[in-house]
Design a protein around this motif. Structure first.
Motif, PDB file in Angstrom:
ATOM      1  N   MET A   1       3.312  16.864 -16.624  1.00  0.00           N
ATOM      2  CA  MET A   1       1.991  16.456 -17.467  1.00  0.00           C
ATOM      3  C   MET A   1       1.310  17.292 -18.001  1.00  0.00           C
ATOM      4  O   MET A   1       0.211  17.841 -17.590  1.00  0.00           O
ATOM      5  CB  MET A   1       1.206  15.671 -16.524  1.00  0.00           C
ATOM      6  N   PRO A   2       2.068  17.861 -19.212  1.00  0.00           N
ATOM      7  CA  PRO A   2       1.453  19.135 -19.726  1.00  0.00           C
ATOM      8  C   PRO A   2      -0.128  18.998 -20.473  1.00  0.00           C
ATOM      9  O   PRO A   2      -0.971  19.804 -20.495  1.00  0.00           O
ATOM     10  CB  PRO A   2       2.176  19.615 -20.929  1.00  0.00           C
ATOM     11  N   PHE A   3      -0.431  17.833 -20.912  1.00  0.00           N
ATOM     12  CA  PHE A   3      -1.455  17.709 -21.684  1.00  0.00           C
ATOM     13  C   PHE A   3      -2.870  17.688 -20.742  1.00  0.00           C
ATOM     14  O   PHE A   3      -3.887  18.261 -21.001  1.00  0.00           O
ATOM     15  CB  PHE A   3      -1.381  16.434 -22.685  1.00  0.00           C
ATOM     16  N   ILE A   4      -2.936  16.580 -20.036  1.00  0.00           N
ATOM     17  CA  ILE A   4      -4.178  16.668 -19.053  1.00  0.00           C
ATOM     18  C   ILE A   4      -4.100  17.443 -18.366  1.00  0.00           C
ATOM     19  O   ILE A   4      -5.495  18.075 -18.058  1.00  0.00           O
ATOM     20  CB  ILE A   4      -3.884  15.275 -18.036  1.00  0.00           C
TER      21      ILE A   4
ATOM     22  N   TYR B   1      -0.056   4.373 -23.315  1.00  0.00           N
ATOM     23  CA  TYR B   1      -0.559   4.783 -22.163  1.00  0.00           C
ATOM     24  C   TYR B   1      -0.750   6.271 -21.958  1.00  0.00           C
ATOM     25  O   TYR B   1      -1.356   6.859 -20.854  1.00  0.00           O
ATOM     26  CB  TYR B   1       0.688   4.371 -21.072  1.00  0.00           C
ATOM     27  N   GLY B   2      -0.374   6.932 -23.063  1.00  0.00           N
ATOM     28  CA  GLY B   2      -0.372   8.555 -23.208  1.00  0.00           C
ATOM     29  C   GLY B   2       0.886   9.131 -22.702  1.00  0.00           C
ATOM     30  O   GLY B   2       1.640   8.575 -22.019  1.00  0.00           O
ATOM     31  N   THR B   3       1.136  10.352 -23.380  1.00  0.00           N
ATOM     32  CA  THR B   3       2.527  10.921 -23.174  1.00  0.00           C
ATOM     33  C   THR B   3       2.831  11.330 -21.732  1.00  0.00           C
ATOM     34  O   THR B   3       3.846  11.280 -20.960  1.00  0.00           O
ATOM     35  CB  THR B   3       2.417  11.931 -24.020  1.00  0.00           C
ATOM     36  N   ASP B   4       1.568  11.780 -21.114  1.00  0.00           N
ATOM     37  CA  ASP B   4       1.906  12.289 -19.723  1.00  0.00           C
ATOM     38  C   ASP B   4       2.315  11.097 -18.975  1.00  0.00           C
ATOM     39  O   ASP B   4       3.182  11.531 -17.796  1.00  0.00           O
ATOM     40  CB  ASP B   4       0.618  12.962 -19.313  1.00  0.00           C
TER      41      ASP B   4
ATOM     42  N   GLU C   1      -3.925  15.170 -26.349  1.00  0.00           N
ATOM     43  CA  GLU C   1      -2.541  15.259 -26.815  1.00  0.00           C
ATOM     44  C   GLU C   1      -2.591  16.192 -28.138  1.00  0.00           C
ATOM     45  O   GLU C   1      -1.980  17.132 -28.388  1.00  0.00           O
ATOM     46  CB  GLU C   1      -1.793  14.234 -26.776  1.00  0.00           C
ATOM     47  N   GLU C   2      -3.187  15.529 -29.066  1.00  0.00           N
ATOM     48  CA  GLU C   2      -3.312  16.269 -30.536  1.00  0.00           C
ATOM     49  C   GLU C   2      -4.127  17.618 -30.559  1.00  0.00           C
ATOM     50  O   GLU C   2      -3.402  18.559 -31.230  1.00  0.00           O
ATOM     51  CB  GLU C   2      -4.510  15.366 -31.707  1.00  0.00           C
TER      52      GLU C   2
ATOM     53  N   ARG D   1       7.719  17.110 -30.861  1.00  0.00           N
ATOM     54  CA  ARG D   1       6.320  17.521 -30.763  1.00  0.00           C
ATOM     55  C   ARG D   1       5.392  16.802 -29.943  1.00  0.00           C
ATOM     56  O   ARG D   1       4.656  17.176 -29.033  1.00  0.00           O
ATOM     57  CB  ARG D   1       5.771  18.194 -31.890  1.00  0.00           C
ATOM     58  N   LYS D   2       5.298  15.458 -30.442  1.00  0.00           N
ATOM     59  CA  LYS D   2       4.385  14.461 -29.943  1.00  0.00           C
ATOM     60  C   LYS D   2       4.892  14.348 -28.318  1.00  0.00           C
ATOM     61  O   LYS D   2       3.846  14.212 -27.555  1.00  0.00           O
ATOM     62  CB  LYS D   2       4.650  13.128 -30.501  1.00  0.00           C
TER      63      LYS D   2
END
Length: 885
Positions: free
Chosen positions: A688-691, A543-546, A14-15, A132-133
């Protein structure tokens, strides 16, 4: 070939991608592009705010829409910004000053405003960083603030224009007044709560007569400002009394008895005390009958000199006690009754609001409301779900003038100047040097500021550059969709429609999506006092943003509040892991792959390849259709089921043998694997944009785009639908599933290869089964035997009937029957014990009355599941006993 790490680390991913997207300006919309536009303006969060679950929900839905439309080829702008939040922000800074032993009066207005700006510069960016996060693809280069120079210019332009057209006026009016915040509140800023109170029955004596009227009130302290008593002209009890006069208790003031149709015959005695300065309905009665308005309170809700020397200086509630005591002493208290009352509270500080006569600024709402009503009636604006339209119509048809002035310092100071000489008012776009009406230079600016919602009402066009006719405004107005909660349908949405139509001559948006509320797992509203708040920032860290985003989307059914539990977020974290592991499998089987994600028509695709491609095509149709209809939960469910059930659980398993073959069969499987995984990531990306970015960047797609969000969103293509292969492989999968169920129910080990016979007289199905024999044998771990109408079921066998097929698994030599009988009998005893306990529990009327409905439903479902399991075990026991005998 690049490989994925063994475990997915959301924080690191994510970062990295959050920074990458910003550095490469991938969220930026371009007004110079000749493309169809798609615009959403963010409901501006308060600068005092920190990300709560409502923010996370609302902004996740907006981001899904924007990422989807961006990938669908549109010039998508998601306009960011924050609200100055007048009362809330002033309260924050005032608390800081109080802790320092100071207050705003000591600082003075100018220095206090500087202090607020300092606080805003230091702390007001918190909510933006948190968005943003969350992965919000807002066009951060266009970030706006309701108090920035451009928006302040827009506010002044609108105020002056409305004033010049007679749509803004100043007048004495009953307003909602907060004695704590020392400011007026609009009707929408008052929150009502039912409270136990009292109804006080008070004797009003007729002048010069030995009789009285008994009048009921919930606020006896206001009798000190009474200027009439009203009765309904149709009330037969009081015929002939009109025109008489009465004496206000404790004051000696003589007041008239008047007739007015507003009076409710069924309330109290049917006679109403009229206090025009302290009740909005009484104020209207007073205007109709030209009554005097006597304000008996100070702005801090203490009694003033007009309340009389016995009460002056008392707090309103202390005054109430003294008035009641004095009435009782004077023999004028007829009785006190318990009474349930709806009491208004300030939405910010929870102080009980006081109806208060005061000079305020107002917007004439009716002339602005009519075009706003028509815009929804004629379909120019669509409210989704449709049932909210009725609520909108009811409110707009009964709209009252909007009180827009607030007696605080932080906000847009009203651009009006009062003349000390002629008492005239000058309203101007620029600071005037002299009074407009008389030319005097002895003018002083209005100290009140505008209601925060006034500047927010201009948000869709002021953020795009208005009143300047910018290219951005021309390109992106009207906006496409507004996504918001129902709680600000009137605070904000209705007012944006009114202002957009008035100032821009066009609607501010074409669709309004009203989402539901986030509640706790029991359906209760989240609150700090209840201790049931789920912090989105904690969930993202854990748990993660996604996982959080997908959970919110998966439960976003239209018109239904979300019951959120942490376990659900954890469950979708498992979905991330499932996708990650499936992708790792793909990468490990692409070592020598030379192709791209584009399908190679020269390769011969297996039935499994054709099946997954057809299912992918259908999923593209379902996801796009659901998003078009704002059915976020259905879109999330479609992509989830495809990836988890069809791609991971079936296709990957079916493709394993092909991937081990060197040559064309392996190449075809690899090609389909990359194509389907790439398309799956694109379908999933808005949720789920990050993964998806992390996996796509490493996948050999052959695409030259910087980011997955720059690629095309998969669309349905009718010519790629293959219902025949779906039917054929669907039959094979049903057989595998049925055998797996038999294996589980009969307690047959997963490593045990079972014999399987299938009895059928359907020749087509028999051929389909034989064509897919290898897949059935591999996936069900069986040895497929005869498939025809002559199959005879052995004495000891488990079976399952499936759409004209009789699946038979001979059990001889497959298990220890005596041991299995013992296991089943033991399990049946336990089930019987559990059923007895649940039956006794649900038969207890005391428990049923007191227990939450969720607990009762859970127990009923548990009882049903156990009963079904008991029935199956009894059937299996009969089979085992036949074998033993």
């Amino acid at each position: 070939m690049v490989q994925l790490d063994k475990k997915y680390d959301p924080r690191q991913v994510e970062e990295h991608w959050g920074a990458f997207w910003l550095e490469n300006r991938l969220f930026h919309a371009d007004e110079n592009l000749d493309k169809e536009t798609y615009t959403i303006v963010i409901p501006p969060p308060n600068i005092t705010g920190s990300l709560h679950m409502g923010h996370a929900f609302n902004n996740t839905l907006q981001d899904i829409l924007v990422r989807w439309k961006r990938m669908s080829g549109l010039n998508a702008l998601w306009q960011p910004g924050t609200d100055h939040a007048g009362i809330a922000t002033q309260n924050v800074v005032e608390r800081q000053l109080h802790a320092e032993g100071s207050d705003r009066e000591k600082l003075g207005r100018e220095d206090f405003i500087k202090r607020v700006w300092k606080w805003r510069d230091e702390s007001g960016g918190t909510i933006g960083n948190q968005l943003r996060k969350l992965g919000c693809s807002l066009d951060w280069e266009r970030d706006r603030f309701t108090m920035d120079e451009g928006l302040s210019k827009a506010v002044r332009e609108v105020f002056v224009t409305l004033y010049e057209e007679g749509l803004i006026y100043q007048g004495d009016y009953i307003i909602n007044w907060c004695p704590r915040c020392h400011t007026a509140l609009s009707d929408l800023e008052v929150e009502y709560e039912d409270q136990k109170g009292h109804l006080y029955n008070i004797k009003y004596k007729f002048k010069d007569e030995d009789r009285h009227l008994t009048i009921a009130t919930t606020r006896p302290e206001t009798l000190l400002g009474d200027t009439a008593v009203a009765i309904n002209p149709s009330d037969e009890r009081y015929q002939g009394l009109h025109g008489k006069t009465l004496i206000v208790p404790l004051t000696g003031r003589v007041i008239p008895l008047i007739e007015d149709n507003y009076v409710d015959l069924s309330f109290g005695s049917g006679a109403l005390k009229v206090t025009p300065a302290h009740d909005p309905n009484d104020f209207e009665i007073g205007r109709r009958h030209d009554l005097e308005s006597i304000n008996v309170m100070n702005p801090d809700a203490t009694m003033n000199d007009k309340a009389g020397p016995d009460y002056q200086g008392l707090d309103r509630f202390d005054c109430r006690k003294k008035v009641i005591a004095d009435l009782e002493t004077a023999g004028l208290l007829a009785g006190i009754e318990d009474h349930q009352n709806s009491v208004g509270h300030c939405y910010r500080c929870r102080t009980i609001v006081e109806p208060y006569l005061s000079k305020q600024w107002f917007v004439k709402a009716k002339p602005l409301a009519e075009p706003a009503l028509n815009a929804v009636r004629n379909g120019s604006i669509e409210i989704i779900p449709r049932f909210w339209e009725k609520t909108y119509f009811e409110w707009m048809e009964n709209i009252r003038d909007w009180c827009i002035s607030r007696q605080i310092w932080w906000g847009h100071q009203i651009p009006a100047w009062h003349c000390a000489d002629c008492k005239g008012i000058t309203v101007a776009r620029e600071t005037p040097e002299k009074c407009g009406p008389c030319g005097s230079k002895n003018i002083v600016r209005e100290t009140d500021v505008l209601d925060t919602w006034f500047s927010s009402a201009l948000w869709p066009f002021s953020t795009l550059g208005w009143p300047e006719q910018t290219e951005t405004l021309k390109k992106f107005y009207p906006t496409s969709v507004l996504c918001t909660g129902f709680d600000i349908l009137f605070f904000w949405v209705a007012r944006m429609i009114m202002m957009g139509l008035k100032m821009m001559k066009d609607v501010p948006f074409h669709q309004v999506y009203i989402h539901a509320l986030i509640r706790d797992a029991e359906g209760l509203k989240m609150s700090k006092t209840k201790g049931n708040v789920i912090d989105p920032l904690d969930m993202m860290d854990k748990y993660g943003t996604d996982a959080l985003r997908f959970t919110l989307a998966a439960f976003a059914a239209q018109g239904r509040d979300i019951k959120l539990a942490e376990e659900r977020i954890e469950g979708y974290r498992n979905f991330c892991n499932k996708l990650w592991n499936a992708s790792r499998f793909a990468f490990m089987n692409l070592e020598d792959y030379q192709g791209t994600s584009e399908l190679n028509s020269a390769l011969k695709h297996s039935p499994a390849d054709r099946w997954i491609l057809s299912r992918l095509n259908a999923t593209c149709r379902d996801v796009n259709r659901a998003l078009e209809e704002f059915k976020f939960n259905e879109a999330a469910s479609a992509v989830y089921k495809f990836i988890w059930n069809e791609f991971c659980d079936w296709y990957i398993e079916l493709s394993k043998s092909s991937l081990l073959q060197k040559g064309p069969e392996q190449q075809a499987a690899q090609n389909v694997l990359v194509h389907v995984l790439s398309a799956s990531l694109k379908l999933l990306h808005p949720f789920m944009p990050f993964i998806t970015e992390e996996i796509w960047q490493k996948l050999p797609t052959g695409e030259n785009e910087k980011s997955i969000m720059c690629t095309s969103f998969p669309r349905f293509e009718a010519d790629k639908a293959d219902p025949d292969i779906e039917r054929r492989l669907g039959l094979m999968m049903d057989i595998v599933t049925a055998v797996r169920n038999i294996r589980g129910e009969m307690n047959l080990g997963p490593g045990l290869t079972l014999p399987l016979m299938i009895k059928t007289d359907d020749h087509e199905k028999a051929q389909i089964i034989l064509d897919n024999a290898r897949s059935i044998n591999e996936l069900a771990r069986v040895t497929l035997g005869d498939v025809n109408s002559k199959v005879v079921k052995p004495k000891v066998a488990a079976s399952s009937v499936l759409d004209g097929l009789d699946l038979i698994v001979p059990l001889e030599g497959m298990m220890d029957f005596a041991e299995e009988r013992s296991r089943i009998e033991k399990e049946l005893k336990k089930i019987e014990k559990d059923l007895l306990f649940l039956d006794k529990k649900l038969s207890n009327q005391n428990f049923v009355k007191k227990a939450p409905s969720e607990i009762i439903e859970k127990d009923k479902l548990r009882m049903q599941t156990l009963s079904e399991k008991q029935l199956k075990l009894k059937v299996h026991l009969q089979t085992i006993e036949q074998a033993i005998s």
